[in-house]
Write an enzyme that holds these catalytic residues in place. Structure first.
Site, short mmCIF file in Angstrom:
data_model
loop_
_atom_site.label_atom_id
_atom_site.label_comp_id
_atom_site.label_asym_id
_atom_site.label_seq_id
_atom_site.Cartn_x
_atom_site.Cartn_y
_atom_site.Cartn_z
N GLU B 56 56.82 41.74 36.71
CA GLU B 56 56.10 42.90 37.24
C GLU B 56 57.03 43.97 37.81
OE1 GLU B 56 55.47 39.74 38.05
OE2 GLU B 56 53.55 39.35 37.07
N HIS B 107 41.95 41.55 39.83
CA HIS B 107 42.02 40.36 40.67
C HIS B 107 42.32 40.70 42.13
CE1 HIS B 107 42.11 38.82 36.65
NE2 HIS B 107 42.14 37.56 37.03
N ASP B 115 41.47 30.48 41.56
CA ASP B 115 42.93 30.46 41.67
C ASP B 115 43.42 30.28 43.11
OD1 ASP B 115 43.47 30.62 39.00
OD2 ASP B 115 43.54 32.80 38.96
N ARG B 165 38.04 40.46 39.72
CA ARG B 165 38.08 39.55 38.58
C ARG B 165 36.67 39.18 38.12
NH1 ARG B 165 37.11 34.26 38.01
NH2 ARG B 165 38.05 33.24 36.22
#
Lengths: 309, 317
Positions: B56, B107, B115, B165
């Site tokens: 990233e 998200h 998660d 999400r």
């Protein structure tokens, strides 16, 4: 695309040697007057910048907005004084501006910013230059390989992981328009890189990442020119330029404290005296070569530099 | 029956709409294209989708380099990584040089779900909001996400877009014109003001219904733009109603609640305020709905806070 600058006569090694002395004077005065700066690293990368801006980069103050100009992003942004010295000498902005470096309300901040003519990108946080250049090189490819992109990295900087993310990606995208130059003076802020965080073997590492690697003397104009201009089809190019931190001033060479050291009045005077002597030597060597018939006058270049700036 | 849709789908549908109009538009992803939905864009415009791998920092710097060359990159990844993992790049290579990069984060928030805490960004708005030059957009449903993306593409300068999400209820009240920097009055009322951002708009509207049933008239103000902060309607509400409750799917630190509180106090007002949000704790696994219940991000929590505000004892003389 790989050719050297065509829009002006290429300077001779002799002319570059004279310019190198003038640039060192300019940078040392700047740091002395500003009371801040990165003296050692600036001196180690000045010959690289000298070759880039006089022989390699297809960019001049007149073409600084041209979409097809070559790009240079100085990832080791802390050596901004060397960049300011070269850009001002090349006419991007007046030398008088250098008196304001690091001063209140001056645009000449202690790290590069796009506010300064000729500076492509803000840098200073280490490990940003190469990935930014990767984006620029991708853009060049999408625009029909319009220009080359160069960045200058430092030894200590290579510990930043973002460099290795970019190293992987540049090879993945076959960016043969991208050149990363390492100012390999083997010293960083607190000491020798081999003691702080060893990064050798650098050539093997970059080759393993899919790069073409060239190793040169970072103070040899001809060797730098050849390394930076010869094509490297299908691969990005990593040039390990072996340099001397503090190059050109005897008491600064390979001495760690000059990483961020600022010369006193007396130290500046001594450094300038050494540079005067170096200039005399450059001239004498040229004259001896001429009189012995070893070279022709044309080898010295079409116009003799007498700049003391 | 309420329809549910994804905000991240609204984002990508807008990108597909924009692709023809804006040839410079590129989409970057950090190998999460299926999760961010940019795979839909990639299918239609493969040469304009760049997968930067699971890297990233590199992704955001590459976006900066592309923006320097006149492209319009939408750098897409999870909110966690866009702001925390690549925070230095977001700050120094995008916000500081004020580049025309859109950082699109999916998200965001607790509803990331199974998660768990490692992927539930509840501080991303605070990080993005603290950066000079950064515009911060937090749309509340599919259609508002689509409109926010269209607006971001036409806005010159760095923008942080935050999506979720899960699937979220469609809230027709959000579907008017989207203007960056302008809050939306979703419902008028005179007793108390409910202030929402993101998916909390629907919860705030339901809270207003619950309050109406209890005889309390609640105004609902929605902030799909967190920065620049549209203080004027908030201050009017602070003058005209007796209290405010902010609601965000984010930490109570550094987000909408603090922006609202600062605006009210700096205007010299002392209107009581309560913040609904994640109360300085990490998230955990679970279905989005269960997590909204657990962390107190429901209409009932908002309504309860509003009622507590209006009780005379709650306001010391």
């Amino acid at each position: 695309m790989q050719s050297v600058v065509k829009d002006r006569p290429m300077l001779s090694d002799h002319q570059l040697a004279l310019k190198a002395v003038a640039l060192r004077r300019r940078m040392l005065r700047l740091i002395h007057d500003a009371g801040a700066g990165h003296t050692g690293g600036g001196l180690s990368c000045l010959d690289i910048l000298n070759v880039l801006y006089h022989r390699v980069l297809r960019v001049t103050p007149g073409t600084v907005d041209s979409p097809t100009r070559d790009r240079y992003v100085q990832s080791k942004g802390h050596c901004v004084e060397a960049l300011y010295a070269v850009l001002s000498a090349r006419g991007y902005f007046p030398e008088a501006d250098l008196a304001t470096v690091c001063r209140y309300q001056s645009p000449y901040v202690g790290h590069p910013t796009r506010k300064i003519r000729g500076v492509e990108m803000n840098t200073g946080a280490l490990g940003h230059g190469l990935p930014i250049c990767l984006g620029m090189a991708l853009a060049s490819k999408m625009d029909g390989d319009a220009f080359r992109v160069f960045t200058l990295l430092g030894d200590g900087e290579l510990a930043e992981g973002s460099n290795w993310e970019a190293a992987m990606a540049a090879a993945h995208y076959n960016l043969d328009n991208l050149v990363a130059i390492l100012d390999h003076n083997t010293l960083q802020i607190t000491g020798h890189t081999r003691d702080v965080m060893s990064n050798e073997p650098l050539d093997a590492k970059w080759r393993a990442f899919g790069w073409e690697v060239r190793i040169v003397d970072g103070h040899d104009y001809a060797a730098l020119t050849a390394a930076l201009t010869a094509p490297h089809p299908g691969k990005p190019l990593f040039v390990i330029a072996n340099t001397v931190k503090g190059k050109g001033v005897s008491f600064m060479e390979n001495v760690g404290k000059w990483h961020h050291g600022v010369p006193s009045d007396a130290e500046l005077a001594q450094a300038l005296a050494e540079l005067d002597a170096a200039e005399v030597k450059v001239e004498r060597v040229a004259l001896n070569a001429l009189s012995s018939g070893a070279i022709q006058a044309s080898a010295l270049g079409s116009t003799r530099s007498t700049s003391k700036s | 029956m309420t329809e549910f849709r994804q905000t991240r789908q609204g984002y990508v549908d807008a990108l597909i709409e924009l692709a023809t109009e804006i040839p410079e538009l590129l989409v970057l992803d950090a190998d999460v294209a299926k999760a961010t939905k940019t795979a839909d864009f990639q299918k239609k415009f493969p040469s304009r989708h760049i997968n930067c791998g699971t890297a990233e920092q590199n992704e955001l710097s590459v976006a900066a380099g592309l923006a320097l060359e006149g492209f319009l990159p939408f750098a897409t990844t999870f909110a966690m990584f866009a702001t925390a993992r690549a925070g230095d790049q977001l700050r120094n290579s995008i916000a500081y040089p004020k580049l025309n990069v859109k950082v699109a984060a999916t998200h965001g928030g607790i509803t990331t779900g199974g998660d768990g805490a490692s992927h539930q960004a509840c501080e991303d708005i605070a990080i993005a909001r603290a950066l000079p030059n950064m515009t911060v957009l937090v749309p509340g449903d599919y259609e508002e996400a689509r409109r926010a993306t269209l607006a971001a593409a036409r806005h010159v300068g760095p923008v942080y877009l935050r999506f979720g999400r899960d699937t979220y209820p469609v809230v027709p009240a959000l579907h008017g014109e989207f203007v960056i920097g302008r809050a939306k009055l979703l419902r008028n009322g005179g007793d108390v003001t409910l202030v929402s951002t993101g998916i909390m708009a629907g919860e705030a509207l339901r809270a207003a219904e619950q309050l109406a049933a209890a005889g309390i008239s609640a105004r609902v103000l929605h902030y799909p733009t967190i920065k620049p902060f549209d203080a004027e309607p908030l201050l009017r509400a602070a003058r005209q109603t007796r209290g405010l409750v902010t609601a965000e799917e984010h930490s109570i630190i550094g987000g909408l609640g603090e922006a609202a509180a600062a605006a009210i106090l700096e205007a010299g007002l002392g209107t009581p305020l309560r913040r609904i949000g994640v109360r300085d704790v990490f998230g955990e696994s679970g279905q989005a709905g269960d997590l909204l219940d657990k962390f107190g991000l429901r209409a009932a929590n908002i309504a309860q806070a509003a009622q507590a505000l209006l009780r005379p004892a709650a306001v010391p003389a």
